[in-house]
Motif scaffolding. Sequence first.
Motif, PDB file in Angstrom:
ATOM      1  N   ILE A  28     -39.022 -10.408 110.534  1.00 53.99           N
ATOM      2  CA  ILE A  28     -38.302 -11.379 111.358  1.00 53.99           C
ATOM      3  C   ILE A  28     -38.700 -12.812 111.010  1.00 53.99           C
ATOM      4  N   LYS A  29     -39.729 -12.957 110.192  1.00 49.27           N
ATOM      5  CA  LYS A  29     -40.201 -14.263 109.737  1.00 49.27           C
ATOM      6  C   LYS A  29     -40.313 -15.262 110.899  1.00 49.27           C
ATOM      7  N   PRO A  51     -41.176 -10.047 121.530  1.00 51.92           N
ATOM      8  CA  PRO A  51     -41.958  -9.815 122.745  1.00 51.92           C
ATOM      9  C   PRO A  51     -42.321  -8.352 123.001  1.00 51.92           C
ATOM     10  N   ILE A  52     -41.524  -7.425 122.529  1.00 53.56           N
ATOM     11  CA  ILE A  52     -41.821  -6.005 122.775  1.00 53.56           C
ATOM     12  C   ILE A  52     -43.019  -5.552 121.953  1.00 53.56           C
ATOM     13  N   VAL A  53     -43.052  -5.890 120.677  1.00 54.82           N
ATOM     14  CA  VAL A  53     -44.144  -5.436 119.808  1.00 54.82           C
ATOM     15  C   VAL A  53     -45.297  -6.431 119.736  1.00 54.82           C
ATOM     16  N   ASP A  56     -48.463 -10.731 123.343  1.00 51.59           N
ATOM     17  CA  ASP A  56     -49.419 -11.836 123.465  1.00 51.59           C
ATOM     18  C   ASP A  56     -49.323 -12.837 122.313  1.00 51.59           C
ATOM     19  N   ASP A  57     -48.277 -12.728 121.492  1.00 51.52           N
ATOM     20  CA  ASP A  57     -48.020 -13.638 120.363  1.00 51.52           C
ATOM     21  C   ASP A  57     -49.110 -13.622 119.289  1.00 51.52           C
ATOM     22  N   HIS A  58     -49.908 -12.579 119.258  1.00 54.00           N
ATOM     23  CA  HIS A  58     -50.955 -12.461 118.237  1.00 54.00           C
ATOM     24  C   HIS A  58     -50.357 -12.455 116.829  1.00 54.00           C
ATOM     25  N   HIS A  59     -49.378 -11.598 116.601  1.00 56.31           N
ATOM     26  CA  HIS A  59     -48.775 -11.492 115.266  1.00 56.31           C
ATOM     27  C   HIS A  59     -47.998 -12.745 114.899  1.00 56.31           C
ATOM     28  N   LEU A  60     -47.449 -13.409 115.900  1.00 54.40           N
ATOM     29  CA  LEU A  60     -46.747 -14.667 115.666  1.00 54.40           C
ATOM     30  C   LEU A  60     -47.698 -15.697 115.059  1.00 54.40           C
TER      31      LEU A  60
END
Length: 90
Positions: A28-29, A51-53, A56-60
Amino acid sequence: MAAAVSVVRSGLQVMVGRTTLAANGHNIKPSTFGITNGQASILPDFARRPPIVDPDDHHLQVNLGPATENVLIAAAACFQADEVAVTPGN
């Protein structure tokens, strides 16, 4: 947190374009790129957060590292000088 990549020669747009072609975990970049004064800024794009996976925005946030590495790989492929400076963000 933002990563800024300074490029001495022209071609920054080409490098950022190549960087956005690289895949990531969910493809999703969730990063946005800006070019100002010979620097590319890489910031998290909260509009594309999963938001589902990633509640907490860690991967973001973690995605900023690979995005920066992709810019450096593109810079090397374009024979550009490069420098990375990580600066605090909002």
